[in-house]
Enzyme design. Structure first.
Site, PDB file in Angstrom:
ATOM      1  N   HIS A  28     -22.124  10.058 -33.416  1.00  0.00           N
ATOM      2  CA  HIS A  28     -21.485  11.325 -34.109  1.00  0.00           C
ATOM      3  C   HIS A  28     -20.853  10.827 -35.409  1.00  0.00           C
ATOM      4  O   HIS A  28     -19.661  10.911 -35.777  1.00  0.00           O
ATOM      5  CB  HIS A  28     -20.706  12.402 -33.643  1.00  0.00           C
ATOM      6  CG  HIS A  28     -19.631  11.902 -32.861  1.00  0.00           C
ATOM      7  ND1 HIS A  28     -18.533  11.213 -33.147  1.00  0.00           N
ATOM      8  CD2 HIS A  28     -19.175  12.426 -31.244  1.00  0.00           C
ATOM      9  CE1 HIS A  28     -17.772  10.850 -32.022  1.00  0.00           C
ATOM     10  NE2 HIS A  28     -18.155  11.598 -31.060  1.00  0.00           N
ATOM     11  N   HIS A  82     -14.339  14.542 -18.414  1.00  0.00           N
ATOM     12  CA  HIS A  82     -14.351  14.995 -19.774  1.00  0.00           C
ATOM     13  C   HIS A  82     -15.716  15.564 -20.132  1.00  0.00           C
ATOM     14  O   HIS A  82     -16.785  15.346 -19.791  1.00  0.00           O
ATOM     15  CB  HIS A  82     -14.355  13.487 -20.743  1.00  0.00           C
ATOM     16  CG  HIS A  82     -14.562  13.520 -22.057  1.00  0.00           C
ATOM     17  ND1 HIS A  82     -14.039  14.710 -22.744  1.00  0.00           N
ATOM     18  CD2 HIS A  82     -14.871  12.801 -23.145  1.00  0.00           C
ATOM     19  CE1 HIS A  82     -14.374  14.568 -24.076  1.00  0.00           C
ATOM     20  NE2 HIS A  82     -14.816  13.296 -24.304  1.00  0.00           N
ATOM     21  N   GLU A  84     -17.481  15.956 -23.009  1.00  0.00           N
ATOM     22  CA  GLU A  84     -18.322  15.764 -23.989  1.00  0.00           C
ATOM     23  C   GLU A  84     -19.641  15.267 -23.399  1.00  0.00           C
ATOM     24  O   GLU A  84     -19.737  14.596 -22.441  1.00  0.00           O
ATOM     25  CB  GLU A  84     -17.748  14.829 -25.130  1.00  0.00           C
ATOM     26  CG  GLU A  84     -18.247  14.616 -26.323  1.00  0.00           C
ATOM     27  CD  GLU A  84     -17.744  13.761 -27.337  1.00  0.00           C
ATOM     28  OE1 GLU A  84     -16.498  13.176 -27.031  1.00  0.00           O
ATOM     29  OE2 GLU A  84     -18.378  13.568 -28.375  1.00  0.00           O
ATOM     30  N   ASP A  86     -21.813  13.171 -23.858  1.00  0.00           N
ATOM     31  CA  ASP A  86     -22.225  11.578 -23.492  1.00  0.00           C
ATOM     32  C   ASP A  86     -21.759  11.467 -21.947  1.00  0.00           C
ATOM     33  O   ASP A  86     -22.262  10.507 -21.324  1.00  0.00           O
ATOM     34  CB  ASP A  86     -21.685  10.540 -24.344  1.00  0.00           C
ATOM     35  CG  ASP A  86     -20.234  10.804 -24.452  1.00  0.00           C
ATOM     36  OD1 ASP A  86     -19.818  11.904 -24.447  1.00  0.00           O
ATOM     37  OD2 ASP A  86     -19.572   9.807 -24.738  1.00  0.00           O
ATOM     38  N   HIS A 148      -9.346  12.437 -26.060  1.00  0.00           N
ATOM     39  CA  HIS A 148      -9.291  12.774 -27.256  1.00  0.00           C
ATOM     40  C   HIS A 148      -9.955  14.399 -27.471  1.00  0.00           C
ATOM     41  O   HIS A 148     -10.054  15.032 -28.513  1.00  0.00           O
ATOM     42  CB  HIS A 148     -10.064  12.115 -28.134  1.00  0.00           C
ATOM     43  CG  HIS A 148     -11.812  12.124 -27.962  1.00  0.00           C
ATOM     44  ND1 HIS A 148     -12.595  12.326 -29.033  1.00  0.00           N
ATOM     45  CD2 HIS A 148     -12.452  11.735 -26.821  1.00  0.00           C
ATOM     46  CE1 HIS A 148     -13.815  12.333 -28.421  1.00  0.00           C
ATOM     47  NE2 HIS A 148     -13.579  12.024 -27.247  1.00  0.00           N
ATOM     48  N   ASP A 167     -12.556   8.211 -21.926  1.00  0.00           N
ATOM     49  CA  ASP A 167     -12.834   7.343 -22.924  1.00  0.00           C
ATOM     50  C   ASP A 167     -11.868   6.444 -23.475  1.00  0.00           C
ATOM     51  O   ASP A 167     -12.016   5.390 -24.168  1.00  0.00           O
ATOM     52  CB  ASP A 167     -12.623   8.455 -24.019  1.00  0.00           C
ATOM     53  CG  ASP A 167     -14.326   9.206 -24.544  1.00  0.00           C
ATOM     54  OD1 ASP A 167     -15.226   8.607 -23.598  1.00  0.00           O
ATOM     55  OD2 ASP A 167     -14.427  10.399 -24.991  1.00  0.00           O
ATOM     56  N   TYR A 195     -13.565   1.100 -31.761  1.00  0.00           N
ATOM     57  CA  TYR A 195     -13.499   2.320 -30.922  1.00  0.00           C
ATOM     58  C   TYR A 195     -12.380   3.373 -31.512  1.00  0.00           C
ATOM     59  O   TYR A 195     -12.361   4.330 -31.406  1.00  0.00           O
ATOM     60  CB  TYR A 195     -13.711   2.073 -29.714  1.00  0.00           C
ATOM     61  CG  TYR A 195     -13.917   3.393 -28.642  1.00  0.00           C
ATOM     62  CD1 TYR A 195     -15.028   3.709 -28.329  1.00  0.00           C
ATOM     63  CD2 TYR A 195     -12.754   3.851 -28.158  1.00  0.00           C
ATOM     64  CE1 TYR A 195     -15.256   4.794 -27.549  1.00  0.00           C
ATOM     65  CE2 TYR A 195     -13.017   4.919 -27.171  1.00  0.00           C
ATOM     66  CZ  TYR A 195     -14.313   5.291 -27.135  1.00  0.00           C
ATOM     67  OH  TYR A 195     -14.244   6.283 -26.232  1.00  0.00           O
ATOM     68  N   HIS A 228     -16.715   4.021 -21.430  1.00  0.00           N
ATOM     69  CA  HIS A 228     -17.850   3.152 -22.237  1.00  0.00           C
ATOM     70  C   HIS A 228     -17.480   1.848 -22.128  1.00  0.00           C
ATOM     71  O   HIS A 228     -16.150   1.502 -22.239  1.00  0.00           O
ATOM     72  CB  HIS A 228     -17.599   3.586 -23.683  1.00  0.00           C
ATOM     73  CG  HIS A 228     -17.922   5.037 -23.891  1.00  0.00           C
ATOM     74  ND1 HIS A 228     -19.271   5.623 -24.038  1.00  0.00           N
ATOM     75  CD2 HIS A 228     -17.443   6.051 -24.276  1.00  0.00           C
ATOM     76  CE1 HIS A 228     -19.323   6.666 -24.274  1.00  0.00           C
ATOM     77  NE2 HIS A 228     -18.166   7.174 -24.472  1.00  0.00           N
TER      78      HIS A 228
END
Ligand code: FEO
Length: 407
Positions: A28, A82, A84, A86, A148, A167, A195, A228
């Protein structure tokens, strides 16, 4: 059945069952030059539990890694830390394959998953501080709202003293190695900083509070497992200490000059401002947007004391690449910066004022009036650019000295 992908054991009861994405370069808007991993974790407790899933195109890789250890049908619970995509993108298909008894998320996570999948509230909420009994172990939940996303939370497995940090403390780094202590130190710090700058910088005040909150829990942590990049089993204070430093954004002598140029005039001005900064005792970092990405600029301002923007005027406005980087940096809400704007023009010259307005709106302290050069800067204009560089350097050093006194 032999599986093409294998799970990797990362603690006594936990296997990594995520996916490696070596090809992604645009996360993104963030240039992920070393790819990434989407980490998911399988807890082999009495009640087998899956922590997070992976981006949708990687679900077969993840299911294969799970199947290298157990049948996906043996999974009792799935926890979504989370929402999101991904981490949740393959959740519906994984639920179909595993048919777990329950799917858990934070209160905000339940809402967010519903808004993604419109699946009739398939997930159930867990509270901050709540626990889930896995039979022979316990999973505890720590909400990290706005770190986040509103739904973000971490999970802690008491049996292995393992924190699934979601994250936080992660990095975009595709590697076969699953532990940070197997990876070059410079790469870890470089990618960890990129990051943080590109994902977590806007939430720095919350990061500081979160670090205090986790420390205040007094829980032992033997493994730190983010969503990640590699997990940490040694040097466990390294990332929290770096986060503490990055979150403080203490001003330094580094002055980042982001600019683009049409006919080298704005580029010459950038060079002269850089010379002035050096003369004044600052350390200029010139970033031509012909060769630097917006996320490179974000990473550089993480430990900078100044942001200076140069743009030629094109069609009565700011140059597109400069508008792009300033929009991106504004969203990241950097703090403790001084700066100024400059650029060349032909007949109208609006870009410098527009860039200065954006810098002000970002909270950058304007250390000197913007400089415009008509067509090509002459010696007088270049001398003014050098003087602007010296003025900015002077202000930076004053702020730095004041900061040291407060410490
Ligand atoms: Fe890795 Fe916020 O997703």
């Amino acid at each position: 059945m032999e599986q093409p992908f294998k799970a990797v054991k990362i603690s006594e009861h936990v296997h990594w069952v995520g996916a490696i994405d070596r090809d992604i370069r645009d996360f993104h808007g963030y240039l992920t030059s070393r790819g990434t991993t989407y980490n998911a974790y399988l807890i082999l407790a009495n009640k087998i539990t899956l922590i997070d899933t992976v981006k949708a195109p990687f679900r077969e890789e993840m299911l294969s890694r799970i199947a290298s250890v157990i049948s996906p049908r043996d999974i009792t619970y799935i926890v979504s830390n989370h929402s999101e995509m991904d981490h949740s993108g393959s959740l519906p298909e994984v639920i179909q394959a595993a048919n777990p008894e329950k799917v858990f998320a934070s209160v905000m996570g339940v809402k967010a998953l519903e808004e993604h999948f419109h699946w009739g509230n398939r997930a159930e909420p867990v509270k901050n501080g709540g626990t889930l009994d896995l039979g022979n172990m316990k999973l505890s939940f720590i909400e990290t709202r706005m770190l986040h996303w509103p739904d973000s939370m971490m999970s802690y497995l008491d049996g292995d003293a393992l924190l699934f940090s979601q994250d936080a403390f992660g990095m975009h780094l595709a590697s076969r190695e699953r532990f940070a202590d197997e990876i070059d130190d410079d790469v870890l710090e470089h990618e960890g900083a990129r990051y943080y700058a590109n994902i977590l910088l806007p939430y720095s005040r919350l990061v500081t509070k979160l670090l205090e909150k986790v420390a205040g829990l007094g829980i032992p942590i033997n493994v730190l497992a983010p969503d990640h990049g590699p997990a940490w089993r040694k040097d466990l204070k390294r990332m929290p200490e770096l986060y503490s430093k990055w979150a403080a954004q203490k001003p330094t002598r580094k002055a980042v000059i982001v600019y683009d140029t049409m006919w080298q005039s704005t580029s010459k001005m950038a060079g002269a401002i850089g010379d002035g900064l050096t003369e004044g005792g600052a350390a200029p970092k010139l970033m031509s947007l012909k060769s630097c990405h917006r996320s490179d600029a974000a990473a550089e301002i993480l430990d900078a004391g100044a942001l200076i923007a140069g743009s030629p005027t094109l069609n009565n406005g700011i140059f597109p690449t400069v508008a792009d980087v300033l929009t991106y940096l504004k969203g990241l809400k950097p703090r403790n910066l001084v700066g100024a704007a400059f650029g060349s023009y032909g007949w109208s010259g609006e870009a410098v004022g527009q860039a200065q307005e954006t810098l002000s709106a970002m909270g950058v302290e304007i250390a000197g009036e913007g400089i415009k050069a008509k067509y090509v800067p002459d010696n007088d204009v270049l001398a003014r650019c050098r003087a602007l560089g010296r003025d900015i350097a002077r202000r930076m050093l004053t702020i730095q000295a004041e900061n040291l006194k407060e410490d």
